[in-house]
Each structure stands twice: as C-alpha cells, then as structure tokens.
Design a protein around this motif. Structure first.
Motif, PDB file in Angstrom:
ATOM      1  N   VAL A 163       0.831  -1.206   0.000  1.00 20.06           N
ATOM      2  CA  VAL A 163       0.000   0.000   0.000  1.00 20.06           C
ATOM      3  C   VAL A 163       0.864   1.253   0.000  1.00 20.06           C
ATOM      4  CG1 VAL A 163      -0.225   0.132   2.522  1.00 20.06           C
ATOM      5  CG2 VAL A 163      -2.006   1.091   1.069  1.00 20.06           C
ATOM      6  N   SER A 204       2.086   1.757  -3.530  1.00 21.97           N
ATOM      7  CA  SER A 204       0.989   2.297  -4.328  1.00 21.97           C
ATOM      8  C   SER A 204       0.930   3.807  -4.201  1.00 21.97           C
ATOM      9  CB  SER A 204      -0.340   1.675  -3.876  1.00 21.97           C
ATOM     10  OG  SER A 204      -1.436   2.348  -4.458  1.00 21.97           O
ATOM     11  N   GLU A 205       0.994   4.314  -2.972  1.00 20.08           N
ATOM     12  CA  GLU A 205       0.906   5.762  -2.759  1.00 20.08           C
ATOM     13  C   GLU A 205       2.140   6.476  -3.276  1.00 20.08           C
ATOM     14  OE1 GLU A 205       0.267   8.980   0.877  1.00 20.08           O
ATOM     15  OE2 GLU A 205      -0.124   6.855   1.200  1.00 20.08           O
ATOM     16  N   PRO A 220      -5.098   1.483  -3.919  1.00 22.16           N
ATOM     17  CA  PRO A 220      -4.221   0.299  -3.939  1.00 22.16           C
ATOM     18  C   PRO A 220      -4.769  -0.830  -4.804  1.00 22.16           C
ATOM     19  CG  PRO A 220      -4.510   1.115  -1.705  1.00 22.16           C
ATOM     20  CD  PRO A 220      -5.497   1.846  -2.552  1.00 22.16           C
ATOM     21  N   SER A 276      -2.878  -2.648  -7.989  1.00 21.81           N
ATOM     22  CA  SER A 276      -2.667  -4.086  -8.161  1.00 21.81           C
ATOM     23  C   SER A 276      -3.161  -4.573  -9.521  1.00 21.81           C
ATOM     24  CB  SER A 276      -3.374  -4.862  -7.040  1.00 21.81           C
ATOM     25  OG  SER A 276      -2.815  -4.544  -5.783  1.00 21.81           O
TER      26      SER A 276
END
Length: 541
Positions: free
Chosen positions: A499, A502-503, A510, A514
C-alpha cells in the motif's frame, strides 16, 4: 522505561544530546554510548536497547552501514539518524535501512521531544497488539518538512497547479491546509543573515553558518507561534522565508523580529539579520502577492553589515506597485510571445513621473513575472538570478526608470526568443521537458493532460499529438509505464508495504494499482516482491 543507545564519534555531541532533554520524563533511559558502528553493534548485543541514535560520518563503521546491520540483525530496534550533513540522499538511504527519522544537527529540542513521544506511543501500541508497529510509519518528520518546503516554494514562485481543489488536497496531506483557506490571513517574512565573512574579498555563503541560521530560525519560530513555518529557496542565498498566520497586526511581528530574532542571531551566530515583513493576504490566489511584498520590503534595506526591519505596508503606502490584473496582463503578453506589447506595457508602468521607490516596487514585480515565465518554460535565467541574489544593491545600481525598462525589455526579448526556438525545433524540447516533469512528479496522483497543457502553455490536443509523435506512446501510457517501473524498484525494499508503494508511485487506490501492475507484469505486486526477494509465494507481507 525504554532503553537508548547513542552513537557518535564526538564525546561532546553525545554529552550534549544526553543533556538536551529530560529523557526519564519521556520514558527513556540512556543505557550505553558508542563511538563507531562496530562498537555500537557490540553494545546492542550487550545492552539490548530499544532505540539507537546514530551519526552518519564515523570511523571504522559509518552510520549507514550500522543501519543496514541493524535492519538485518536487530529488526526490532528503532533507529534514528543524527547528522550535520544536509543531503537528502543520506536521508533516503537511511530510510531504506529502516531509520525511524532523520534529524539534522544542531538538534531542535521540540523536534527531539516530539520524535521520542511518537516512538513511545508506537512501543506502547505494539505491546498491546504485537502486530502493530511492524509496518513503517508515514513520512518521517524530516521528509515531511522537506516536502512542505517544496510545496510552499512551488506555490509562491509561480509553479502552482491550475486546479485549486487539488492544490488544497495536497496541502491537507502535508498539514498546510490552514494557510490556503479562503478566509485565512497569512503573512510572509524574509530573514537574511549578514556576516562579516560575506563582505571580505571573494566572500561567499558559509554553508555551515547558514545551516545554523536555518535551525536557529526554525526553533525560534516554533517557540514563537505554532502556525509559523520556515522554508528556503536555494536560488536566494543567505535568506529564509517564513509564513505565519496574520491574526496579529504587523507591529507584533515587528516586535518579535526586533526583540527575539535579531538579538538571537547576534548572540549565537555573531551576525546581523535583515527582516522584510510582507502584507497580510488571504486566499490561494493571493499567496504570491504576499510573498512578493515581503521580498520587496527586504529589497529596501540598506546594504552592508547592518540589521534592519522593513514593513511592506509602510513602504508601499504611497504606491503599491500595480494591481494583480496588470500582472496577469504582463504574463499573458509573455505567454503570447509578444515582446512588443510587453515593452509597451513597460513604458506605461515605469514612467518618468514616478519616484525611485515606486519604480523599485514595479521593477521587482515585473521581474517576478519574468522569473515565473522562465521557470514554466524551464529556461536558464542567470541574469534574473544575478539581480535577485544581488538585491538590494542591484536595484539601486539601475538608478532610473529608463535603465530598468531597457533591462526588463532585453530579458523578456531573450526569454521569448528561446521559447520560439524551442517551438521551431518541432516540439522535441517541449516533450523532453514534459518527460522530465513526469519523472519528477510521477508520485502525484493528480497529473492530467489538462494540467500538463496548462503548465507548459500548449493546447491539450496538440500536446497529446506531439508527445505520441516523439515517444511512440500517449502521455498516459508513458506515465503508467514510468510508475510501474518505479513500483518494481520499491517493491524490492522489504521495509515498504504494498500500500505504501501504491501511494509513492501516484496510485491513489491500492486495488487499482494491483490491477494495473498485474496487467503490465503478469503477476500481482506481492507475487513480484516474493519472486524478487526469493521468498515463498505463500508468505504474506
């Protein structure tokens, strides 16, 4: 009581850190000291500390190697870097090895206390639930401060994004939203350090002196007001900028500069300090004007080794320069590459009937418009930088409005010529600039074709076609591939959660990250990480 190990090759630094705060009152006890990394590793095995404070530069084994060893051999130990080396690359490496925070010497008491309180809360949460505290926390304070500085600098120097709501969302993430509220009044200050060494033949900025000045001002601001924030523009040497809530009138700010800031600079740094106090402004659209008013006030200070405080409201009482709509008119003329119209406007604004002080106000405002134009087109502007760095002397040396008009018209003509040459190259240089922008800002989730078109002053349709022509990809495809490549690198770092990756790569969702990652690579982010780290595919992270 949580145990602390202090690692530094200088005894005075270790003693100073021990005396800096009341460790016991915060729930910590210093269990041991060490002079280098190898000695520290032996101390960790013997004393089993909970937290290690370490310097970077040390003999035998440096602090970065110690961090790496701690991450591999003692992952439960929290590490904090204390260093006098103001290099962000050190911070990045330290964070990669699991450092909890990165603090620069001289350590500010409030920052150290706040850090220890956060660490204690994490330990207490982890005791209640062992699963807590295993994942790395959000941005450490040093990184967050760096990001806040860059954000404010971009806003006040004209690199603001065209979508106010997105600017406010980003400000909220950085804890700066209170400054941007429509009803919030703020005021900018400029503080310049002047030391005798700067006036010697060939004198230049002493970086260690400036670093001490930076941390002294930060500490004084924190003690003065909770809403005061300090930031620095590398293009303006010896100078710091402050933003503070303007709920008090200028006299209160003047009193702080006179009774607290300047005496502290004289006492601790043996130097003088010039302060320019800007006008109070409110609203996102007026931040630049407030920032510029502080620079104008500072520009009126007498040259030489002498302190002074100048207030923009008093200095601009007779002539505020020109209204924002005139500034927008000048910016539009530059964007239209109309050097003749720009010069005609200069003739109107810098007339012979004006006093020199009025001319100086307008000259500085026009120069800021030119600087913004150059920044947006990524043009080199050494002459503008030279004038700004040489303030206030550079303005006084121009002597009259005719010289000012000649200089500004010449600077505008050269900048416009450079932009025309770039456009005549078939757009290759624009695409290169956009690619560089994407590499610098891929972590921002609000990048769009409209934002790029606004930033680079190009029609969105034309920009899209131009980008595809020179890269073979749409800007969206290019950005997505760039983000996935960055994600692959970050996923190899076991200290980052999926996560977090992702950021850090600009995916606000998130789950969407994926999906895109699997579409691009054929495997999920977790599968990719496990493969790269040689782990069992069933192991969760």
């Amino acid at each position: 009581m949580f145990k602390v190990l202090i690692v530094d090759d200088e005894v005075t630094i270790r003693e100073g850190l021990k005396a800096k705060i009341d460790w016991d009152a915060l729930g910590f006890a210093i269990c041991a000291e060490a002079a280098d990394g190898e000695e520290a590793l032996r101390a960790i095995e013997t004393h089993e500390p909970d937290v290690v404070f370490t310097d970077i530069r040390m003999p035998v084994m440096d602090g970065l190697r110690l961090l790496k060893e701690c991450a591999e051999r003692f992952p439960h130990v929290k590490t904090v870097v204390l260093s006098g080396y103001d290099e962000f690359s050190y911070a990045q490496v330290a964070l990669r090895y699991g450092a909890k925070d990165y603090l620069l010497k001289p350590i500010i008491r409030k920052e150290l206390t706040g850090l220890l309180e956060r660490i204690r809360r994490e330990f207490e949460e982890q005791r209640r639930d062992p699963r807590e505290g295993q994942a790395p926390s959000d941005w450490n304070e040093q990184t967050a401060h760096f990001l806040r500085e860059q954000f404010l600098l971009d806003l006040v120097k004209g690199a603001d994004r065209p979508f106010p709501e997105q600017i406010r969302e980003h400000a909220a993430r950085l804890g700066l939203d209170a400054y941007l509220a429509d009803d919030a009044k703020v005021r900018f200050l400029v503080a310049e350090i002047r030391h005798e060494s700067m006036y010697e033949p060939g004198g230049r900025r002493d970086d260690l002196l400036f670093l001490a000045f930076y941390y002294l001002v930060r500490e004084l601001c924190q003690e003065w007001r909770r809403d005061a924030f300090v930031f620095h523009d590398p293009a303006r040497r010896n100078m710091l900028h402050l933003i503070v809530g303007a709920d008090e009138d200028e006299r209160a700010v003047e009193a702080w500069a006179d009774r607290t800031l300047q005496p502290a600079v004289r006492r601790y740094l043996k130097a003088e300090c010039v302060v320019g106090i800007g006008s109070a402004v409110s609203g996102l659209g007026n931040l630049r004007e407030g920032f510029q008013s502080s620079l104008y006030a500072w520009s009126l200070s007498p040259s030489g080794l002498k302190s002074g405080i100048i207030l923009a409201d008093r200095a601009m009482k007779d002539d505020p320069g020109f209204p924002p709509q005139t500034e927008r008119k000048l910016a539009t003329q530059l964007q239209n590459l109309d050097a003749r119209a720009f010069e005609a406007c200069l003739n109107e604004l810098l007339g012979p009937e004006l006093s020199f002080r009025s001319l100086a106000v307008r000259f500085l405002k026009i120069l800021f418009v030119l600087e913004t134009f150059c920044r947006r087109h990524e043009l080199e502007s050494p002459e503008i930088d030279r004038i700004l760095l040489g303030m206030p002397d550079s303005v006084w040396q121009l002597q009259n409005g005719i010289r000012m008009k000649t200089l500004l018209a010449d600077l505008a003509a050269r900048a416009i010529r450079q932009v025309r040459e770039t456009q005549a190259s078939g757009g290759a240089e624009i695409v290169t600039a956009i690619k560089r922008y994407l590499h610098d800002n891929y972590a921002s989730s609000d990048i769009s074709l409209g934002l790029l078109a606004e930033t680079f002053h190009v029609n969105p349709t034309y920009l899209s076609e131009l980008f595809k022509k020179h890269t073979g990809e749409t800007y969206t495809e290019y950005l997505m591939n760039l983000r996935i490549d960055k994600a692959k690198t970050l996923l190899k770092d076991p200290l980052l959660r999926v996560v977090d990756v992702s950021e850090l790569t600009g995916f606000s969702n998130p789950n969407y990250f994926s999906i895109v990652f699997k579409k691009q690579t054929g495997m999920s982010p977790l599968e990719y990480r496990n493969r790269e780290l040689g782990r069992d595919g069933n192991r969760s992270i």
